[in-house]
Design a protein around this motif. Structure first.
Motif, PDB file in Angstrom:
ATOM      1  N   PRO A 103       0.800  -1.226   0.000  1.00 24.63           N
ATOM      2  CA  PRO A 103       0.000   0.000   0.000  1.00 24.63           C
ATOM      3  C   PRO A 103       0.831   1.274   0.000  1.00 24.63           C
ATOM      4  O   PRO A 103       0.294   2.347  -0.283  1.00 24.63           O
ATOM      5  CB  PRO A 103      -0.850  -0.128   1.266  1.00 24.63           C
ATOM      6  N   HIS A 104       2.119   1.180   0.302  1.00 27.06           N
ATOM      7  CA  HIS A 104       2.954   2.377   0.240  1.00 27.06           C
ATOM      8  C   HIS A 104       3.158   2.838  -1.207  1.00 27.06           C
ATOM      9  O   HIS A 104       3.561   3.970  -1.438  1.00 27.06           O
ATOM     10  CB  HIS A 104       4.294   2.161   0.950  1.00 27.06           C
ATOM     11  N   TYR A 105       2.858   1.970  -2.195  1.00 24.86           N
ATOM     12  CA  TYR A 105       2.869   2.384  -3.603  1.00 24.86           C
ATOM     13  C   TYR A 105       1.498   2.925  -4.003  1.00 24.86           C
ATOM     14  O   TYR A 105       1.395   4.005  -4.547  1.00 24.86           O
ATOM     15  CB  TYR A 105       3.282   1.233  -4.516  1.00 24.86           C
ATOM     16  N   HIS A 106       0.460   2.125  -3.771  1.00 19.30           N
ATOM     17  CA  HIS A 106      -0.917   2.579  -3.887  1.00 19.30           C
ATOM     18  C   HIS A 106      -1.828   1.501  -3.317  1.00 19.30           C
ATOM     19  O   HIS A 106      -1.398   0.374  -3.054  1.00 19.30           O
ATOM     20  CB  HIS A 106      -1.312   2.999  -5.312  1.00 19.30           C
ATOM     21  N   GLU A 107      -3.077   1.835  -3.102  1.00 20.05           N
ATOM     22  CA  GLU A 107      -4.021   1.001  -2.373  1.00 20.05           C
ATOM     23  C   GLU A 107      -4.149  -0.423  -2.911  1.00 20.05           C
ATOM     24  O   GLU A 107      -4.308  -1.377  -2.149  1.00 20.05           O
ATOM     25  CB  GLU A 107      -5.398   1.681  -2.402  1.00 20.05           C
ATOM     26  N   HIS A 108      -4.083  -0.606  -4.229  1.00 17.84           N
ATOM     27  CA  HIS A 108      -4.334  -1.921  -4.826  1.00 17.84           C
ATOM     28  C   HIS A 108      -3.070  -2.587  -5.376  1.00 17.84           C
ATOM     29  O   HIS A 108      -3.167  -3.598  -6.064  1.00 17.84           O
ATOM     30  CB  HIS A 108      -5.374  -1.798  -5.939  1.00 17.84           C
ATOM     31  N   TYR A 109      -1.906  -2.024  -5.090  1.00 14.32           N
ATOM     32  CA  TYR A 109      -0.652  -2.587  -5.609  1.00 14.32           C
ATOM     33  C   TYR A 109      -0.395  -3.932  -4.942  1.00 14.32           C
ATOM     34  O   TYR A 109      -0.135  -4.026  -3.749  1.00 14.32           O
ATOM     35  CB  TYR A 109       0.500  -1.632  -5.318  1.00 14.32           C
ATOM     36  N   HIS A 127      -2.341  -4.147 -10.501  1.00 17.57           N
ATOM     37  CA  HIS A 127      -2.733  -2.856  -9.949  1.00 17.57           C
ATOM     38  C   HIS A 127      -4.222  -2.765  -9.666  1.00 17.57           C
ATOM     39  O   HIS A 127      -4.703  -1.720  -9.221  1.00 17.57           O
ATOM     40  CB  HIS A 127      -2.330  -1.729 -10.918  1.00 17.57           C
TER      41      HIS A 127
END
Length: 130
Positions: A103-109, A127
């Motif tokens: 999640p530090h990349y994005h919510e669904h990574y 993604h």
């Protein structure tokens, strides 16, 4: 966006045994394999580009991995990330981060990280939401 990605390898047959099953699991098909050069390429079915290529470095020097370099391969869903990770490990790769949310990349990574037999770092990622 990309025309092609080329990954240098030291042992072509070992790399081919690793990448063939991994890329097939991600839906890519072999476009060519030339052991005399040596190099091989894969593509999305029916698409001439982008190409994913492996082979000996063009300058004839031994391959050396680069610190900070990584190639990320897109998976259709999270199950494909899990399967690709298992296939990579079964074909001579080593784990560098088990499948899971980042999640530090994005919510669904949802990604997994492996090293190929030559030490090149790969990511397999989805993604999309579960």
């Amino acid at each position: 966006m990309f025309s092609h990605v080329f990954i240098g390898v030291r042992d072509f047959d070992r790399a081919l045994a690793f990448y063939g099953p991994l890329l097939a699991a991600l839906g890519l098909e072999a476009r060519f394999c030339d052991r005399s050069r040596p190099w091989a390429g894969w593509q999305n079915p029916g698409q001439p580009r982008p190409l994913f290529l492996i082979g000996a470095p063009y300058d004839g020097q031994p391959h050396a991995t680069g610190n900070g370099q990584m190639t990320a391969l897109l998976a259709r869903d999270r199950a494909a990330v899990d399967a690709a990770y298992d296939i990579a490990l079964a074909h001579g790769g080593s784990g560098d981060g088990a499948p899971g949310l980042r999640p530090h990349y994005h919510e669904h990574y949802y990604g997994a990280y492996v090293r190929d037999p030559d030490g090149n770092k790969l990511c397999v990622v989805c993604h999309d939401p579960a």
